[in-house]
Design an enzyme around this catalytic site. Structure first.
Site, PDB file in Angstrom:
ATOM      1  CG  ASP A 165       4.041 -18.557 -38.345  1.00  0.00           C
ATOM      2  OD1 ASP A 165       4.117 -18.803 -39.554  1.00  0.00           O
ATOM      3  OD2 ASP A 165       4.733 -19.136 -37.487  1.00  0.00           O
ATOM      4  CD  GLU A 221       2.342 -16.330 -41.553  1.00  0.00           C
ATOM      5  OE1 GLU A 221       2.667 -17.483 -41.846  1.00  0.00           O
ATOM      6  OE2 GLU A 221       3.176 -15.486 -41.149  1.00  0.00           O
TER       7      GLU A 221
END
Lengths: 239, 239
Positions: free
Chosen positions: B52, B124
């Site tokens: 992320d 992610e």
């Protein structure tokens, strides 16, 4: 560019900018730009946008490596305690960054130089400038001298729950019985101190002293984790 | 490790992992780990936490470089449209990542394999794995083949306001008069098309056609920006 700031960065952190334009941009507030349109300056908002993401990744990577057994939820909580207005504005003040930002007169009168949100943005802008000038390695070098040692020394560990961490570490391969045993209670009622021992499957892992049983247990758990980590390192060396 | 996934990554993106353990971790959902405790697996939550932040920085840097005249507020809005559940889950599906994640039986029954939040996390996690294996360069190489071309082609430009961008570009050194002039209105009432011209200090910069005057003005502004950018590039080449 402010010579005093350059000297300070060099003496405090051995940092020298190849391109001081980045630094100038980082230390220019929009209120100053608005009051000096004729100078055609850039304010620090774009560079702060960049610095924010750089800081987020560098801190994330540090925590990811430093706490290999911490689950995601706790990593997130710990990161939020570090990358937040309260702590970043504190860093900006501590390193004297607040003295060098160019502010408009109105902002100065409104005490903008002391406002946490402005100082937090300034810290992130500085990170953005450092990144543009020296890449991620330059930023990590700066953080190694500033933010990372604070994390290591436990400045943000109020958000950490050592008892849960110890439990997760011990039970990563299955159930393990963990007990906290009160060993001693000393001092008068209003100033009591508690000594607690933590055991796993009956083996003593660590001790902790605190003003309440709960605090002593947390410290015992932190000490146990520290002892286990050291033991692991010795095993790795011997292996 | 799933051989089909490895082949796919190689044929689609020329990506080969040196350490497939990272990839395995990225494609292991916590529901699968919980159902197979005896296998002592890692779920993808920690690697997603890392991915992320990697995605946030790489996209931020791309936007920062690609849109040198876009102010911070708009960069933030554009980034939010890119790094969000809706678009990342779409990418995960498009590249077929959904087929390879290991899910627990309950999660599978609940249609977890199609849930946007799970697919967004998976995208992610993949970025996190790629970063651990190949560093930021590896991630940027992947994004250059996937996300960045979409940004360039305007897939997220619904959040951009071209009229404001044009105004900011033209007025970066002071006031400039900008006019939008309706040139033509064609077609029947329920299917009208509008042709608009945008002028700066009386010079035509671009035209735009749209189903409303407002839409035509936006397109005219976007075309004007494109024309100005091309003219700038020519100037730079000649300089």
């Amino acid at each position: 560019m402010n010579e005093e700031l350059l000297t300070k960065l060099k003496s405090l952190f051995q940092i020298e900018f190849a391109n001081t334009d980045f630094l100038k941009e980082a230390f220019t507030h929009s209120s100053y730009v608005n009051e000096h349109r004729e100078l055609n300056l850039k304010d620090n908002e774009r560079i702060e946008f960049l610095g924010d993401a750089v800081l987020e990744l560098t801190v994330t990577k540090y925590l990811f490596n430093e706490y290999p057994n911490l689950p995601e939820g706790k990593l997130t909580r710990l990161r939020a305690a570090i990358v937040c207005e309260a702590s970043l504005s504190q860093f900006a003040k501590e390193y004297g960054f607040d003295r060098y930002i160019l502010l408009g007169k109105g902002e100065e009168r409104m005490n903008g130089r002391k406002r946490p949100s402005l100082l937090c943005d300034l810290f992130e802008s500085f990170i953005g400038a450092l990144y543009l000038d020296q890449g991620l390695d330059g930023v990590i070098n700066f953080l190694n001298q500033t933010v990372f040692p604070r994390i290591k020394s436990g400045a943000f560990s109020h958000v950490m729950d050592h008892k849960t961490n110890l439990q997760e570490f011990l039970q990563r391969n299955g159930e393990v019985s963990i007990d906290y045993v009160l060993i001693e209670e000393v001092g008068p009622a209003h100033e009591k101190e508690f000594l607690v021992e933590v055991l796993a499957e009956g083996n003593i892992l660590g001790q902790g002293k605190g003003k309440s049983k709960k605090a002593a247990e947390q410290i015992a758990a932190a000490n146990a984790l520290e002892n286990l980590r050291e033991a692991n390192e010795i095993e790795e060396i011997q292996a």
